[in-house]
Design a protein around this motif. Structure first.
Motif, PDB file in Angstrom:
ATOM      1  N   ARG B 139      56.374   5.279 -70.561  1.00 39.00           N
ATOM      2  CA  ARG B 139      57.015   5.814 -71.778  1.00 39.00           C
ATOM      3  C   ARG B 139      58.005   6.918 -71.434  1.00 39.00           C
ATOM      4  NH1 ARG B 139      54.580   4.050 -76.668  1.00 39.00           N
ATOM      5  NH2 ARG B 139      56.002   5.415 -77.760  1.00 39.00           N
ATOM      6  N   GLY B 140      57.626   7.718 -70.441  1.00 39.67           N
ATOM      7  CA  GLY B 140      58.499   8.834 -70.058  1.00 39.67           C
ATOM      8  C   GLY B 140      59.739   8.387 -69.313  1.00 39.67           C
ATOM      9  N   ALA B 141      59.720   7.166 -68.771  1.00 42.03           N
ATOM     10  CA  ALA B 141      60.824   6.736 -67.904  1.00 42.03           C
ATOM     11  C   ALA B 141      61.908   5.958 -68.651  1.00 42.03           C
ATOM     12  CB  ALA B 141      60.269   5.886 -66.762  1.00 42.03           C
ATOM     13  N   ILE B 142      61.699   5.655 -69.920  1.00 40.12           N
ATOM     14  CA  ILE B 142      62.703   4.868 -70.660  1.00 40.12           C
ATOM     15  C   ILE B 142      63.346   5.737 -71.736  1.00 40.12           C
ATOM     16  CG2 ILE B 142      63.108   2.764 -72.016  1.00 40.12           C
ATOM     17  CD1 ILE B 142      60.537   1.634 -70.730  1.00 40.12           C
ATOM     18  N   GLU B 143      64.669   5.837 -71.690  1.00 33.76           N
ATOM     19  CA  GLU B 143      65.372   6.724 -72.627  1.00 33.76           C
ATOM     20  C   GLU B 143      65.537   6.107 -74.014  1.00 33.76           C
ATOM     21  OE1 GLU B 143      69.001   8.085 -70.913  1.00 33.76           O
ATOM     22  OE2 GLU B 143      67.930   9.382 -69.506  1.00 33.76           O
ATOM     23  N   ASN B 144      65.920   4.820 -74.037  1.00 36.90           N
ATOM     24  CA  ASN B 144      66.147   4.163 -75.324  1.00 36.90           C
ATOM     25  C   ASN B 144      64.816   4.050 -76.086  1.00 36.90           C
ATOM     26  OD1 ASN B 144      66.203   1.775 -77.176  1.00 36.90           O
ATOM     27  ND2 ASN B 144      68.352   1.811 -76.577  1.00 36.90           N
ATOM     28  N   VAL B 145      64.771   4.634 -77.282  1.00 37.58           N
ATOM     29  CA  VAL B 145      63.500   4.742 -78.018  1.00 37.58           C
ATOM     30  C   VAL B 145      62.926   3.367 -78.368  1.00 37.58           C
ATOM     31  CG1 VAL B 145      62.386   5.722 -80.055  1.00 37.58           C
ATOM     32  CG2 VAL B 145      64.242   6.946 -78.968  1.00 37.58           C
ATOM     33  N   GLU B 146      63.773   2.464 -78.836  1.00 36.16           N
ATOM     34  CA  GLU B 146      63.290   1.146 -79.250  1.00 36.16           C
ATOM     35  C   GLU B 146      62.756   0.368 -78.047  1.00 36.16           C
ATOM     36  OE1 GLU B 146      62.703  -2.721 -80.355  1.00 36.16           O
ATOM     37  OE2 GLU B 146      64.362  -2.288 -79.006  1.00 36.16           O
ATOM     38  N   THR B 147      63.510   0.424 -76.941  1.00 34.95           N
ATOM     39  CA  THR B 147      63.070  -0.272 -75.718  1.00 34.95           C
ATOM     40  C   THR B 147      61.749   0.329 -75.222  1.00 34.95           C
ATOM     41  OG1 THR B 147      65.401  -0.461 -75.164  1.00 34.95           O
ATOM     42  CG2 THR B 147      63.858  -1.020 -73.433  1.00 34.95           C
ATOM     43  N   ARG B 148      61.667   1.661 -75.280  1.00 32.85           N
ATOM     44  CA  ARG B 148      60.438   2.335 -74.834  1.00 32.85           C
ATOM     45  C   ARG B 148      59.226   1.826 -75.628  1.00 32.85           C
ATOM     46  NH1 ARG B 148      60.516   8.123 -76.671  1.00 32.85           N
ATOM     47  NH2 ARG B 148      62.241   8.332 -75.225  1.00 32.85           N
ATOM     48  N   ARG B 149      59.391   1.733 -76.935  1.00 33.96           N
ATOM     49  CA  ARG B 149      58.262   1.295 -77.775  1.00 33.96           C
ATOM     50  C   ARG B 149      57.867  -0.154 -77.473  1.00 33.96           C
ATOM     51  NH1 ARG B 149      61.021   3.996 -82.957  1.00 33.96           N
ATOM     52  NH2 ARG B 149      60.195   6.083 -82.706  1.00 33.96           N
ATOM     53  N   ARG B 150      58.893  -0.983 -77.299  1.00 39.45           N
ATOM     54  CA  ARG B 150      58.655  -2.411 -77.059  1.00 39.45           C
ATOM     55  C   ARG B 150      57.941  -2.618 -75.723  1.00 39.45           C
ATOM     56  NH1 ARG B 150      62.674  -6.007 -75.472  1.00 39.45           N
ATOM     57  NH2 ARG B 150      64.188  -4.335 -75.689  1.00 39.45           N
ATOM     58  N   PHE B 151      58.452  -1.976 -74.688  1.00 38.69           N
ATOM     59  CA  PHE B 151      57.867  -2.146 -73.353  1.00 38.69           C
ATOM     60  C   PHE B 151      56.470  -1.527 -73.284  1.00 38.69           C
ATOM     61  CE2 PHE B 151      61.987  -2.718 -70.696  1.00 38.69           C
ATOM     62  CZ  PHE B 151      62.287  -3.831 -71.449  1.00 38.69           C
ATOM     63  N   ALA B 152      56.313  -0.383 -73.958  1.00 41.15           N
ATOM     64  CA  ALA B 152      54.990   0.257 -73.953  1.00 41.15           C
ATOM     65  C   ALA B 152      53.971  -0.647 -74.649  1.00 41.15           C
ATOM     66  CB  ALA B 152      55.061   1.605 -74.648  1.00 41.15           C
ATOM     67  N   ALA B 153      54.418  -1.348 -75.706  1.00 42.28           N
ATOM     68  CA  ALA B 153      53.509  -2.269 -76.407  1.00 42.28           C
ATOM     69  C   ALA B 153      53.086  -3.393 -75.458  1.00 42.28           C
ATOM     70  CB  ALA B 153      54.200  -2.838 -77.641  1.00 42.28           C
ATOM     71  N   VAL B 154      54.043  -3.925 -74.709  1.00 44.44           N
ATOM     72  CA  VAL B 154      53.728  -5.009 -73.757  1.00 44.44           C
ATOM     73  C   VAL B 154      52.751  -4.503 -72.688  1.00 44.44           C
ATOM     74  CG1 VAL B 154      54.724  -6.468 -71.951  1.00 44.44           C
ATOM     75  CG2 VAL B 154      55.866  -6.289 -74.150  1.00 44.44           C
ATOM     76  N   TYR B 155      53.043  -3.316 -72.151  1.00 42.29           N
ATOM     77  CA  TYR B 155      52.175  -2.762 -71.095  1.00 42.29           C
ATOM     78  C   TYR B 155      50.787  -2.439 -71.658  1.00 42.29           C
ATOM     79  CZ  TYR B 155      51.132  -0.405 -66.704  1.00 42.29           C
ATOM     80  OH  TYR B 155      50.589  -0.064 -65.489  1.00 42.29           O
ATOM     81  N   GLY B 156      50.756  -1.948 -72.881  1.00 44.49           N
ATOM     82  CA  GLY B 156      49.478  -1.622 -73.530  1.00 44.49           C
ATOM     83  C   GLY B 156      48.590  -2.843 -73.690  1.00 44.49           C
ATOM     84  N   ILE B 157      49.220  -3.984 -73.950  1.00 40.81           N
ATOM     85  CA  ILE B 157      48.437  -5.228 -74.079  1.00 40.81           C
ATOM     86  C   ILE B 157      47.993  -5.716 -72.693  1.00 40.81           C
ATOM     87  CG2 ILE B 157      48.477  -7.629 -74.877  1.00 40.81           C
ATOM     88  CD1 ILE B 157      50.595  -6.708 -76.970  1.00 40.81           C
TER      89      ILE B 157
END
Lengths: 223, 242
Positions: B139-157
């Motif tokens: 989460r800390g490494a991605i600047e774009n907020v929307e991309t951060r949320r999307r990727f964090a959701a994938v990683y969380g799963i």
């Protein structure tokens, strides 16, 4: 012209392999690192005849893990590859075909790396790595490794601060597979019959990861 | 942020306080029961750590499961509230998983004669904690907020894979030293005990506190804090723009 799913997968696979062969940078890094890592372990542990047999499996899998990690990191940060991926997204191809094509390309490269490392370490450490069960462990383990690696590489191209991030993300997820591979390979080194539970555990992990990543991949690339 | 959401963020509802007090009471009662009511076996007083150790793991599992659910909902709806809930789930889950790990290590010292060994359950538990810690790094490494949320959701799963494996590993691997609470333990397990009725009641109360109420209460408060910090950030941006 409409193409089938398998044709689309093969198309992506071919494209990725051609890119890697023409570019060569990623392949150079992976294979050179495998040699260097083998040397570093050899010097650091002062591998003697008896010790060699005991630690060679660990050295082997560590080499595969770190060399692959570097390869994924390189793959995710190459500008020309990113531009190509952006273009591919516009093509009317099924999202999963893109994923499986990339996964197969990475798997083939990792299998080449495995073969190369086996040859290298069998020669240098005089170890018994040519075993049917060993190849089964390698096939299943590398599949798990590239499944996670391919998924994370897609994320990696969007990460702004890249130093060390790939390692922090990939290593915890890959540790379970690495652990199983090391134990399975150790079992193949001994004279005792190989326990089926290792194969079952590797297959189970691969299936869970393949299902999860196949389902999640479209969410990664669709903005 | 909508006006109704803003109002909610400013004043916590009564039921939130009620739930918090309920959690405090249940945890207090559970703690007292673990110390004074439940019997011990040949392991002695160190066995009482079990009433925190095991329920905190299930609390972590609940929090991580909520992360998966929230991540799935986020990927479908792209609603920020689900992303917020996913982050909160990871944070609370990580805290409870660390409590589980530390209490396990303290118990292991006298029973296994070591703080740590590379037992399959312990190793998987550590891997699970590392995986969820990496979630924060992503989460800390991605600047774009929307991309951060999307990727964090994938990683969380994806990360739930490690939690599932931590749960089932003692059923798959017979060479584990870790005792199983439900069902028979592995042959090499050390530290198993037969639960007496007082132990069972104490465990149930602690399960209610640590595995259900505490994660929910912590997540609710952390969620509100997150809402408020987002609101603060919004106000700060407005102030700078003005």
């Amino acid at each position: 012209m409409k193409i089938t799913f398998v044709q689309a997968v093969m198309l992506i696979l071919r494209r990725d392999l051609i890119f890697d062969i023409r570019n060569r940078q990623r392949l150079w890094i992976i294979f050179l690192f495998a040699i260097l890592n083998t040397f570093v372990f050899s010097f650091a542990l002062e591998l003697q005849h008896i010790l060699r047999r005991e630690v060679v499996v660990g050295v082997f899998w560590t080499t595969i893990l770190f060399a692959s990690l570097l390869g994924f990191e390189r793959q995710g940060s190459e500008g020309s590859r990113q531009r190509m991926s952006q273009a591919i997204k516009l093509a009317p191809l099924p999202r999963l075909a893109i994923f499986y094509g990339q996964l197969l390309a990475n798997w083939l490269i990792t299998l080449c790396l495995l073969l190369f490392t086996v040859l290298l370490q069998s020669g240098l450490f005089n170890a018994r790595l040519w075993h049917m069960d060993f190849w089964l462990a390698s096939l299943l383990g590398s599949l798990g490794l590239v499944t996670i690696g391919t998924t994370l590489t897609t994320m990696f191209s969007h990460i702004s601060v890249r130093v060390g991030v790939m390692s922090v993300l990939l290593i915890p997820l890959i540790l379970p597979i690495l652990l199983t591979c090391v134990r399975f390979t150790l079992a193949t080194q001994s004279e005792l019959p190989v326990r089926n539970e290792w194969v079952a555990l590797l297959v189970l992990q691969d299936i869970i990861l393949l299902i999860l990543t196949s389902w999640l991949y479209p969410h990664l690339i669709d903005e | 942020m909508k006006r109704s959401e803003r109002m909610k963020a400013q004043s916590p509802p009564l039921r939130e306080h009620g739930l918090t007090w309920l959690a405090i009471v249940v945890l207090g009662v559970g703690f007292a029961m673990a110390l004074f009511y439940a019997e011990t076996d040949q392991q002695g007083h160190v066995q009482r750590l079990f009433y925190i150790h095991m329920p905190s793991f299930f609390g972590a599992l609940l929090a991580f499961s909520i992360t998966v659910y929230a991540s799935l909902r986020y990927l479908r709806s792209r609603d920020v509230k689900w992303d917020r809930l996913a982050v909160v789930g990871v944070e609370v889950g990580l805290l409870l998983a660390l409590i589980n790990l530390v209490t396990g290590a303290i118990w292991a010292r006298p029973i296994w004669a070591t703080w740590w060994n590379w037992d399959p359950r312990l190793t998987w538990d550590a891997i699970m904690i590392l995986t969820y810690a990496a979630y924060g790094v992503l989460r800390g490494a991605i600047e774009n907020v929307e991309t951060r949320r999307r990727f964090a959701a994938v990683y969380g799963i994806l990360a739930i894979f490690t939690a599932i494996m931590t749960l089932i590993i003692i059923r798959i691997r017979p060479d584990t030293m870790h005792p199983a609470v439900i069902g028979p333990s592995a042959q090499e397990a050390r530290g198993s005990f037969d639960a007496s009725p007082t132990m069972q009641i104490t465990l149930l109360v602690n399960l209610l506190g640590w595995a259900l109420l505490l994660p929910i209460v912590l997540m609710r408060w952390r969620y509100r804090l997150q809402q408020m910090s987002e609101r603060l950030e919004q106000l700060r941006q407005q102030w700078f723009e003005a």
